[in-house]
Design a protein around this motif. Sequence first.
Motif, PDB file in Angstrom:
ATOM      1  N   CYS A  31      -8.375  -0.299   2.678  1.00 21.81           N
ATOM      2  CA  CYS A  31      -7.513   0.881   2.866  1.00 21.81           C
ATOM      3  C   CYS A  31      -6.111   0.605   2.338  1.00 21.81           C
ATOM      4  CB  CYS A  31      -7.474   1.307   4.336  1.00 21.81           C
ATOM      5  SG  CYS A  31      -6.809   2.983   4.568  1.00 21.81           S
ATOM      6  N   ASP A  32      -6.043   0.059   1.128  1.00 22.77           N
ATOM      7  CA  ASP A  32      -4.743  -0.144   0.497  1.00 22.77           C
ATOM      8  C   ASP A  32      -4.235   1.198  -0.033  1.00 22.77           C
ATOM      9  OD1 ASP A  32      -6.456   0.243  -1.616  1.00 22.77           O
ATOM     10  OD2 ASP A  32      -6.150  -1.722  -2.513  1.00 22.77           O
ATOM     11  N   LEU A  33      -3.095   1.190  -0.666  1.00 27.00           N
ATOM     12  CA  LEU A  33      -2.483   2.437  -1.125  1.00 27.00           C
ATOM     13  C   LEU A  33      -3.396   3.174  -2.098  1.00 27.00           C
ATOM     14  CD1 LEU A  33       0.105   4.214  -1.105  1.00 27.00           C
ATOM     15  CD2 LEU A  33       0.819   2.953  -3.141  1.00 27.00           C
ATOM     16  N   ARG A  71      -0.049  -0.990   6.773  1.00 31.72           N
ATOM     17  CA  ARG A  71      -0.046  -0.563   5.364  1.00 31.72           C
ATOM     18  C   ARG A  71       1.320   0.060   5.071  1.00 31.72           C
ATOM     19  NH1 ARG A  71      -4.192  -2.607   7.301  1.00 31.72           N
ATOM     20  NH2 ARG A  71      -6.240  -2.466   6.296  1.00 31.72           N
ATOM     21  N   SER A  72       2.330  -0.786   5.051  1.00 32.82           N
ATOM     22  CA  SER A  72       3.713  -0.299   4.994  1.00 32.82           C
ATOM     23  C   SER A  72       4.021   0.446   3.706  1.00 32.82           C
ATOM     24  CB  SER A  72       4.683  -1.469   5.175  1.00 32.82           C
ATOM     25  OG  SER A  72       4.320  -2.569   4.368  1.00 32.82           O
ATOM     26  N   ASP A  73       3.379   0.098   2.594  1.00 33.45           N
ATOM     27  CA  ASP A  73       3.604   0.842   1.355  1.00 33.45           C
ATOM     28  C   ASP A  73       3.002   2.244   1.450  1.00 33.45           C
ATOM     29  OD1 ASP A  73       1.093  -0.278   1.476  1.00 33.45           O
ATOM     30  OD2 ASP A  73       1.014  -0.896  -0.613  1.00 33.45           O
ATOM     31  N   SER A  74       1.843   2.355   2.099  1.00 32.63           N
ATOM     32  CA  SER A  74       1.239   3.671   2.292  1.00 32.63           C
ATOM     33  C   SER A  74       2.081   4.530   3.224  1.00 32.63           C
ATOM     34  CB  SER A  74      -0.180   3.523   2.867  1.00 32.63           C
ATOM     35  OG  SER A  74      -1.034   2.857   1.956  1.00 32.63           O
ATOM     36  N   LEU A  78       3.637   8.138   1.963  1.00 31.81           N
ATOM     37  CA  LEU A  78       3.318   9.372   2.686  1.00 31.81           C
ATOM     38  C   LEU A  78       4.595  10.060   3.164  1.00 31.81           C
ATOM     39  CD1 LEU A  78       0.216   8.396   4.860  1.00 31.81           C
ATOM     40  CD2 LEU A  78       0.256   9.897   2.872  1.00 31.81           C
ATOM     41  N   LYS A  79       5.513   9.261   3.697  1.00 30.71           N
ATOM     42  CA  LYS A  79       6.765   9.835   4.193  1.00 30.71           C
ATOM     43  C   LYS A  79       7.552  10.461   3.054  1.00 30.71           C
ATOM     44  CE  LYS A  79      10.957   8.643   6.781  1.00 30.71           C
ATOM     45  NZ  LYS A  79      11.713   7.553   7.471  1.00 30.71           N
ATOM     46  N   GLU A  80       7.644   9.752   1.923  1.00 32.96           N
ATOM     47  CA  GLU A  80       8.380  10.268   0.770  1.00 32.96           C
ATOM     48  C   GLU A  80       7.722  11.513   0.191  1.00 32.96           C
ATOM     49  OE1 GLU A  80      11.391   8.994  -0.717  1.00 32.96           O
ATOM     50  OE2 GLU A  80      11.369   8.176   1.320  1.00 32.96           O
ATOM     51  N   SER A  81       6.417  11.635   0.364  1.00 35.43           N
ATOM     52  CA  SER A  81       5.672  12.767  -0.201  1.00 35.43           C
ATOM     53  C   SER A  81       5.499  13.910   0.788  1.00 35.43           C
ATOM     54  CB  SER A  81       4.292  12.295  -0.695  1.00 35.43           C
ATOM     55  OG  SER A  81       4.421  11.236  -1.628  1.00 35.43           O
ATOM     56  N   GLY A  82       5.993  13.734   2.010  1.00 30.85           N
ATOM     57  CA  GLY A  82       5.925  14.808   2.989  1.00 30.85           C
ATOM     58  C   GLY A  82       4.572  15.003   3.625  1.00 30.85           C
ATOM     59  N   GLN A 224       7.007  -1.693  -3.773  1.00 30.66           N
ATOM     60  CA  GLN A 224       6.832  -3.140  -3.751  1.00 30.66           C
ATOM     61  C   GLN A 224       7.546  -3.748  -2.553  1.00 30.66           C
ATOM     62  OE1 GLN A 224       4.767  -4.801  -5.581  1.00 30.66           O
ATOM     63  NE2 GLN A 224       5.694  -6.498  -6.703  1.00 30.66           N
ATOM     64  N   SER A 225       8.764  -3.294  -2.300  1.00 32.42           N
ATOM     65  CA  SER A 225       9.526  -3.812  -1.155  1.00 32.42           C
ATOM     66  C   SER A 225       8.822  -3.481   0.147  1.00 32.42           C
ATOM     67  CB  SER A 225      10.937  -3.222  -1.168  1.00 32.42           C
ATOM     68  OG  SER A 225      11.653  -3.626  -2.328  1.00 32.42           O
ATOM     69  N   ALA A 226       8.307  -2.264   0.242  1.00 36.84           N
ATOM     70  CA  ALA A 226       7.598  -1.866   1.462  1.00 36.84           C
ATOM     71  C   ALA A 226       6.314  -2.678   1.634  1.00 36.84           C
ATOM     72  CB  ALA A 226       7.275  -0.377   1.423  1.00 36.84           C
ATOM     73  N   LYS A 227       5.593  -2.888   0.543  1.00 35.62           N
ATOM     74  CA  LYS A 227       4.321  -3.620   0.619  1.00 35.62           C
ATOM     75  C   LYS A 227       4.530  -5.070   1.016  1.00 35.62           C
ATOM     76  CE  LYS A 227       0.150  -4.556  -2.102  1.00 35.62           C
ATOM     77  NZ  LYS A 227      -0.583  -4.245  -3.356  1.00 35.62           N
TER      78      LYS A 227
END
Length: 477
Positions: A31-33, A71-74, A78-82, A224-227
């Motif tokens: 369940c990666d990005l 899954r911090s990058d996901s 999601l947050k950035e995409s609303g 990348q920073s989030a991941k």
Amino acid sequence: MEGFLQRCRAALKGSSDGSSGIHVVLGNEACDLDSMVSSLAFAYFLSKTSGSSCKTVVPVLNIPRAEFPLRSDSVFLLKESGVPQEALVFRDEVDLAGLYRAKRLVLSLVDHNVLPSADIDLEEAVVEVIDHHHLERTPSTSCSVTMETVGSCATLVTEYIHHKAPEVLDRQVAQLLYGAIVLDCVNMAPEAGKVTPKDSHLACLLESRFPSLPPRGTLFQSLQSAKFDISGLSTEQILLKDMKAVSRGDLRLAVSAVYMTLDMFLQRKSLQRELCEFCHKHRFGAVVAMTISFNERSEPHRQLAVYSSSTLYREEVSQALEKARNPSLCISPMSSPFNDIKSYLQGNALASRKKVLPILKDFLKEWDKKQVHCGEAEDFEELDNHFDPTGSLGIDGDARPHCFSASRHHRRRLLGAEDYGTEEDFQVPATPMNSLVEGCPLDAGLPQISAEAILEKFSYMVGEAGENKDVSWPGDQ
């Protein structure tokens, strides 16, 4: 997208009447990005193009909801995409097996093309696959397969939607797909060895259709920073953050991407105890940790660690990786502070986990054949009665368990080829790992078998054979 996801959740809650079918789009177990975005976007496309179909299309993220914060990058994308997290559907929120038994399940797989062994009973429900990994499926007229070894599965989903229904591709869906492609292809840098011409073409297509998408470099650095943000995570959470499981027969392996250098990973406090607990809790025979870090030019630096409290499992898995030729990992041994962890520098930095998984799957196939031929792999392993069961010595103590693995071959050698007793004569209590593990702090909670008890059993077996042999235990001399 938000309205679509809310309708999915409502449909699942109201599906208990057993009248409607459910078409699940399922990503892989990591369940990666890429897997998350591919399942969301493809399910959204199906819902818009399925016409009057009575089936409700539902994207299911293939992890428990409790694991999603890892899954911090996901979470970031999601947050950035609303897209609100509460609208998502996770694996522990839908009974796929129950839907299948009720003949209400249809499955589409994205970012993997074969079901894991735990889900193999659902195979007849699979009608479509979109994937960028090595094809393992047996061809079937009942299942449509879109497969190409590009850098990101989101690339193939983007192409699929663009060709069949380009109007479905709105900006929100485009940003999700774009983020997955950019991250998986390491900002489209050729030196990283992930990007293909098709990845570049589809990324440019999204950029041209939606000029307001975030700048490529900015989006990549943010993802990348989030991941790579693993601050505050336990060893278990780090391993679960981006993990895939492979199994065959009784042997199950965890293959985890670890976002730090191997030196940093090995220096974690109580690492040995935490790895042992992780294997017991999740029923793994071994863990392959693939550490990855990047230099300023986005070039990957890879290292490997193989952990198992079983000498047999650890050595066999390590040898499979050392001997791999398709591709060669070019691994060279590094010093390790622990007897039960083998460490390697991976010279072939372009060999990602996607390339390593087929190597391990081939190893498991051969392992399973050997077990069928030999009867069993590992019947018992001596527990060190002096090992600190509380883990207080942990990785900082000098105590190390002195372990001995006894398979059928070893018992023949110990007792003599003629008088080694029958398999029924030689029994030990079962454990969750199907063998007693070496030097594991959790052994304190398992049935304890002393060397004296085993010697007594040996003597009894030899006596039954009509001989009075003095059977000694390794290390008694």
